[in-house]
Design a protein around this motif. Structure first.
Motif, PDB file in Angstrom:
ATOM      1  N   LEU A  37      57.796  68.710  34.206  1.00 42.16           N
ATOM      2  CA  LEU A  37      56.682  68.860  35.151  1.00 42.16           C
ATOM      3  C   LEU A  37      56.841  67.907  36.335  1.00 42.16           C
ATOM      4  O   LEU A  37      56.653  68.302  37.494  1.00 42.16           O
ATOM      5  N   SER A  38      57.214  66.680  36.061  1.00 39.27           N
ATOM      6  CA  SER A  38      57.421  65.705  37.130  1.00 39.27           C
ATOM      7  C   SER A  38      58.503  66.162  38.102  1.00 39.27           C
ATOM      8  O   SER A  38      58.339  66.076  39.315  1.00 39.27           O
ATOM      9  N   VAL A  40      59.660  69.271  38.545  1.00 39.27           N
ATOM     10  CA  VAL A  40      59.318  70.527  39.220  1.00 39.27           C
ATOM     11  C   VAL A  40      58.530  70.211  40.493  1.00 39.27           C
ATOM     12  O   VAL A  40      58.682  70.882  41.509  1.00 39.27           O
ATOM     13  N   GLN A  41      57.718  69.160  40.440  1.00 38.13           N
ATOM     14  CA  GLN A  41      56.938  68.755  41.614  1.00 38.13           C
ATOM     15  C   GLN A  41      57.856  68.279  42.731  1.00 38.13           C
ATOM     16  O   GLN A  41      57.653  68.612  43.889  1.00 38.13           O
ATOM     17  N   SER A  42      58.879  67.480  42.377  1.00 36.45           N
ATOM     18  CA  SER A  42      59.858  67.016  43.367  1.00 36.45           C
ATOM     19  C   SER A  42      61.017  66.326  42.664  1.00 36.45           C
ATOM     20  O   SER A  42      60.850  65.784  41.569  1.00 36.45           O
ATOM     21  N   LYS A  44      63.639  63.394  41.905  1.00 36.04           N
ATOM     22  CA  LYS A  44      63.345  61.960  41.854  1.00 36.04           C
ATOM     23  C   LYS A  44      64.541  61.164  41.354  1.00 36.04           C
ATOM     24  O   LYS A  44      65.403  61.684  40.651  1.00 36.04           O
ATOM     25  N   GLU A  52      56.450  56.987  37.377  1.00 32.58           N
ATOM     26  CA  GLU A  52      55.449  58.059  37.258  1.00 32.58           C
ATOM     27  C   GLU A  52      55.007  58.269  35.815  1.00 32.58           C
ATOM     28  O   GLU A  52      53.835  58.527  35.545  1.00 32.58           O
ATOM     29  N   GLU A  89      66.785  66.663  39.429  1.00 28.40           N
ATOM     30  CA  GLU A  89      65.944  67.755  39.931  1.00 28.40           C
ATOM     31  C   GLU A  89      65.792  68.836  38.866  1.00 28.40           C
ATOM     32  O   GLU A  89      66.649  69.010  38.003  1.00 28.40           O
ATOM     33  N   ARG A  95      61.847  76.116  35.578  1.00 26.35           N
ATOM     34  CA  ARG A  95      60.675  76.761  36.183  1.00 26.35           C
ATOM     35  C   ARG A  95      60.181  77.951  35.352  1.00 26.35           C
ATOM     36  O   ARG A  95      59.060  78.415  35.548  1.00 26.35           O
ATOM     37  N   LYS A  98      56.780  77.504  33.533  1.00 27.54           N
ATOM     38  CA  LYS A  98      55.541  77.350  34.305  1.00 27.54           C
ATOM     39  C   LYS A  98      54.303  77.816  33.539  1.00 27.54           C
ATOM     40  O   LYS A  98      53.310  77.090  33.453  1.00 27.54           O
ATOM     41  N   SER A 105      48.417  72.597  29.629  1.00 23.85           N
ATOM     42  CA  SER A 105      47.484  71.828  30.454  1.00 23.85           C
ATOM     43  C   SER A 105      46.051  72.295  30.226  1.00 23.85           C
ATOM     44  O   SER A 105      45.139  71.472  30.045  1.00 23.85           O
TER      45      SER A 105
END
Length: 123
Positions: A37-38, A40-42, A44, A52, A89, A95, A98, A105
């Motif tokens: 999830l981290s 997928v956001q961007s 790092k 994070e 990445e 993905r 999702k 969540s």
């Protein structure tokens, strides 16, 4: 509870169990889905991910990233700079999770209080 819904037969249960076990074999652990999830956001760097995800040790983070990379959920990109830059990445394959992450969540939000109570009992 849904009334009048037919129970799955033995073959359906066996197939579902096998599918769930396959999924859990590559996504098991406290951190893997959170890592996906981290990322997928961007994309790092290692330290950004660790910052994070509060509470993850560098050793565990390195192992989880390696496991996710081996299963094609994460791509490790090495850039020949001085010093070397490594960026993690999410892949297109990650993905595909999702809807699963969305359901987890939603479930977590709906059952947050019960989960907190359970965690307090374990402490």
């Amino acid at each position: 509870m849904i009334i009048n819904e037919a129970l799955p037969d033995k073959d359906e249960c066996t197939g579902s169990l096998r599918n769930v076990l396959d999924a859990l074999s590559v996504l098991n652990g406290k951190w893997k889905i959170a890592l996906i999830l981290s990322l997928v956001q961007s994309s790092k760097r290692f330290n950004e991910i660790q910052h994070e995800l509060k509470g993850i040790s560098p050793k565990v983070l390195a192992k989880e990233l390696k496991d996710l990379e081996l299963n094609d959920f994460v791509k490790r990109c090495v850039y020949p700079t001085t010093p070397v830059s490594i960026i993690y990445e999410a892949t297109d394959y990650s993905r595909t999770l999702k809807s699963l992450i969305g359901e987890l969540s939603a479930w977590g939000e709906q059952h947050r209080e019960k989960v907190k109570q359970s965690m307090r009992k374990q402490s």
